[in-house]
Design a protein around this motif. Structure first.
Motif, PDB file in Angstrom:
ATOM      1  N   LEU A  21       0.805  -1.218   0.000  1.00 30.17           N
ATOM      2  CA  LEU A  21       0.000   0.000   0.000  1.00 30.17           C
ATOM      3  C   LEU A  21       0.839   1.270   0.000  1.00 30.17           C
ATOM      4  O   LEU A  21       0.368   2.322  -0.411  1.00 30.17           O
ATOM      5  N   TYR A  22       2.075   1.161   0.494  1.00 26.19           N
ATOM      6  CA  TYR A  22       2.888   2.366   0.688  1.00 26.19           C
ATOM      7  C   TYR A  22       4.341   1.954   0.800  1.00 26.19           C
ATOM      8  O   TYR A  22       4.651   0.901   1.364  1.00 26.19           O
ATOM      9  N   ALA A 114       2.733   5.563   8.138  1.00 25.18           N
ATOM     10  CA  ALA A 114       2.703   4.192   7.628  1.00 25.18           C
ATOM     11  C   ALA A 114       2.091   3.247   8.659  1.00 25.18           C
ATOM     12  O   ALA A 114       1.291   2.369   8.317  1.00 25.18           O
ATOM     13  N   ARG A 116      -0.112   3.979  10.943  1.00 19.78           N
ATOM     14  CA  ARG A 116      -1.561   4.226  10.972  1.00 19.78           C
ATOM     15  C   ARG A 116      -2.241   3.560   9.776  1.00 19.78           C
ATOM     16  O   ARG A 116      -3.338   2.997   9.899  1.00 19.78           O
ATOM     17  N   MET A 117      -1.591   3.618   8.632  1.00 18.38           N
ATOM     18  CA  MET A 117      -2.141   2.978   7.444  1.00 18.38           C
ATOM     19  C   MET A 117      -2.254   1.469   7.670  1.00 18.38           C
ATOM     20  O   MET A 117      -3.264   0.851   7.297  1.00 18.38           O
ATOM     21  N   THR A 121      -5.895  -0.791   7.790  1.00 14.98           N
ATOM     22  CA  THR A 121      -6.084  -1.767   6.709  1.00 14.98           C
ATOM     23  C   THR A 121      -5.872  -3.198   7.187  1.00 14.98           C
ATOM     24  O   THR A 121      -5.825  -4.120   6.368  1.00 14.98           O
TER      25      THR A 121
END
Length: 129
Positions: A21-22, A114, A116-117, A121
């Protein structure tokens, strides 16, 4: 050589691969070892100390503990990073020095985003260098 961080989300279905995702650089290898890994060992931060092996996977169930370790490390930087410490930075073709504490805290904030992401998810973090 640098350390990079990535966020992976849960697979979208059975037999599916995790989705990246990142991705973002965390910092130069020497900087991460000196200012993240060494203090983690001194402060007794087991997750961050595992970065000494060159990679770290922080599972979803470990994200809260990892966030606490990041807070402890940031508090330590307030007293351990010299006021006059700088780090060389390149932006485009420009080379300049930036305050080391600002640089570290900026990278910490990128890692917190990151994290928190990964939390929202149901994913995990992966750091490698």
């Amino acid at each position: 050589m640098s350390f990079d961080l990535a966020v992976y989300g849960t697979p979208s279905g059975p037999g599916q691969q995790e989705t990246e995702l990142y991705e973002h650089p965390l910092g130069a290898h020497g900087t991460v070892m000196r200012h993240w890994v060494e203090p983690a060992g001194r402060l007794g931060l087991p997750l961050l100390a595992r970065l000494a092996d060159g990679e770290l996977t922080v599972g979803h169930h470990e994200l809260a503990a990892f966030a606490e370790e990041l807070s402890a490390l940031a508090r330590d930087w307030q007293t351990s990073v010299p006021d006059d410490g700088t780090i060389p930075v390149i932006a485009g073709r420009r080379h300049y020095e930036t305050p080391l504490l600002d640089h570290l805290l900026t990278r910490m904030n990128i890692l917190r985003v990151a994290l928190r992401m990964a939390e929202v998810t149901d994913g995990h973090l992966y750091l490698s260098g």
